[in-house]
Design an enzyme around this catalytic site. Structure first.
Site, PDB file in Angstrom:
ATOM      1  N   MET A  91      15.623  66.058   6.972  1.00 45.48           N
ATOM      2  CA  MET A  91      16.580  66.049   5.902  1.00 45.48           C
ATOM      3  C   MET A  91      17.273  64.768   5.786  1.00 45.48           C
ATOM      4  SD  MET A  91      16.122  69.223   4.463  1.00 45.48           S
ATOM      5  CE  MET A  91      17.479  69.716   3.576  1.00 45.48           C
ATOM      6  N   CYS A  92      17.715  64.738   4.417  1.00 47.21           N
ATOM      7  CA  CYS A  92      18.366  63.327   3.952  1.00 47.21           C
ATOM      8  C   CYS A  92      19.520  63.692   3.376  1.00 47.21           C
ATOM      9  CB  CYS A  92      17.440  62.576   3.133  1.00 47.21           C
ATOM     10  SG  CYS A  92      15.735  62.650   3.685  1.00 47.21           S
ATOM     11  N   GLN A  93      20.350  62.796   2.822  1.00 50.23           N
ATOM     12  CA  GLN A  93      21.807  62.910   1.952  1.00 50.23           C
ATOM     13  C   GLN A  93      21.529  62.264   0.955  1.00 50.23           C
ATOM     14  OE1 GLN A  93      25.494  63.718   3.656  1.00 50.23           O
ATOM     15  NE2 GLN A  93      24.865  64.494   5.405  1.00 50.23           N
ATOM     16  N   ILE A 123      20.496  58.322   2.052  1.00 50.60           N
ATOM     17  CA  ILE A 123      20.123  58.034   3.418  1.00 50.60           C
ATOM     18  C   ILE A 123      19.164  58.964   3.960  1.00 50.60           C
ATOM     19  CG2 ILE A 123      22.277  56.662   4.190  1.00 50.60           C
ATOM     20  CD1 ILE A 123      23.557  59.270   4.714  1.00 50.60           C
ATOM     21  N   ASN A 179      16.270  65.044  -1.714  1.00 47.53           N
ATOM     22  CA  ASN A 179      16.526  65.699  -0.175  1.00 47.53           C
ATOM     23  C   ASN A 179      16.053  66.750  -0.202  1.00 47.53           C
ATOM     24  OD1 ASN A 179      18.895  67.881   0.145  1.00 47.53           O
ATOM     25  ND2 ASN A 179      18.564  66.587   1.879  1.00 47.53           N
TER      26      ASN A 179
END
Lengths: 257, 257
Positions: free
Chosen positions: A1-3, A78, A108
């Site tokens: 996962m990402c932000q 990110i 995301n």
């Protein structure tokens, strides 16, 4: 996962404060160390920075934190790799041109068995499910509306359908902008706030930094910040509903039609 | 008019030395102060930096001079506006995606009464003749070859025709790369050199800087530099012929077919 992080404003504003906290999550206060990126609209143009280094170690992220680029629409990301190797071509945000405008996209989440037919001009360069979804959105918008950009309400309705269709394959929190407005779709986690007069002091959650916005704004300024997890510890963040698409214009969410 | 710089190498190489001299022409040793830009291929990905400030004053140009980004294909541009206002969307190089690859383009020169029909997916965002020519090239390649990238020889032949067609409207010195090779077309001014073993010391023309490349290379390295005007005072630069299209692969010009 990402932000994810986005900013939509009524006047060009710098994102140094929010990006400073967000970048800490790229390998320091959180584990998103597989690259990062940010895109700023400036008029019709885009400044696009991507790096496959962790944001906390990146000389380019350092530059962004020091150089107050002013923009009305910014999208940042990110990455913690889930699909696609750690490589520059897999760093969000992605950029394509449609209807003579640049479109910037970040995602995301994780899509499973998502394999749309891409028979138009938009093809992924990297190997992420995210860029594939972006190319599919661009293709479907072009197929539906032809050679001219439609009014915002029609675009919003089309994107509500498309994001719902894609979200059926997994998690699809996404940000999309052509510089005129910012579309944000939530599957699971997305929060926002609007900063406007009277401005107050905000404290970052991820670093011991605060800004008194009343000192750096005019009473007419309005800024919406959209992010995966709240960036400040003393402000009221509003959570999106799962499945919700919001459109931010001039620093605030547009009323639902 | 503007100035162009490109690098094509057999191994990823930094462009700090050449860019340092080139950036001096962006408002110091020459009058190209209406913005600048540079794009680096890194694998299939692209790092793309543009700025409408003069290169000599730009914090981003300063970063590029200090941060040795390694790439096999780089295209840079400093702008003196002839058509299109000074704005971010008019800064070269431009980027589009075709056949699942990013294509990077920069142009030096001026096209008069160039108004091709753009009925495909590529449309200019800014107002330069250069971006218009780039969109036309992308459209025509896609029309000619369909959904798959052809072999290099076919691409070269198509680009030789297209550049000749466009150059009939004025001056069309241009650089184009998809990361695998670098195409360079000369209407008026373009020179190149190949640095390879045995390496020697090079002195910049625009600043009192020199590098002994024998200290920073291996015997297998090979680098081609293509630029509007020679960057060094003690090396042998070869001028392109007017109307000539060259293809650089692995740090050297490919033999004419």
């Amino acid at each position: 996962m990402c932000q994810l992080l986005a900013m939509n404003c009524n006047v060009p504003t710098d994102i140094v404060f929010s990006f400073t906290g967000f970048a800490m999550r790229g390998g320091q206060t959180d584990t998103h160390h597989d690259g990062w990126g940010i895109a700023f609209f400036e008029g019709a143009g885009v400044r696009h920075f991507v790096d496959h280094q962790a944001a906390v170690n990146s000389p380019i992220a350092e530059l962004i934190k020091r150089y107050p680029i002013k923009s009305k629409n910014v999208i940042a990301h990110i990455r913690k790799a889930t699909q696609g190797q750690v490589a520059l071509e897999n760093c969000h945000p992605f950029v394509r041109e449609l209807w003579g405008q640049y479109w910037v996209f970040a995602h995301n989440g994780d899509l499973k068995a998502f394999a749309p037919v891409l028979d138009g001009p938009y093809r992924p360069v990297g190997s992420t499910d995210s860029e594939l979804a972006f190319c599919y959105i661009m293709q479907q918008l072009r197929n539906r509306f032809g050679t001219e950009r439609p009014a915002r309400a029609a675009l919003r309705a089309a994107l509500a359908e498309l994001t719902q269709e894609i979200a059926a394959y997994g998690t699809f929190n996404m940000l999309l902008s052509s510089g005129a407005e910012l579309f944000a779709h939530c599957s699971t986690h997305l929060v926002y706030l609007v900063r406007q007069f009277p401005f107050d002091t905000a404290h970052l959650s991820d670093e011991d930094v605060q800004v008194d916005f009343s000192q750096v704004t005019t009473p007419d300024d309005r800024v919406a910040i959209i992010v995966t997890q709240p960036l400040t510890s003393n402000e009221q963040w509003t959570a999106f509903q799962p499945g919700e698409l919001k459109v931010f214009v001039d620093g605030m969410p547009e009323a639902q039609l």
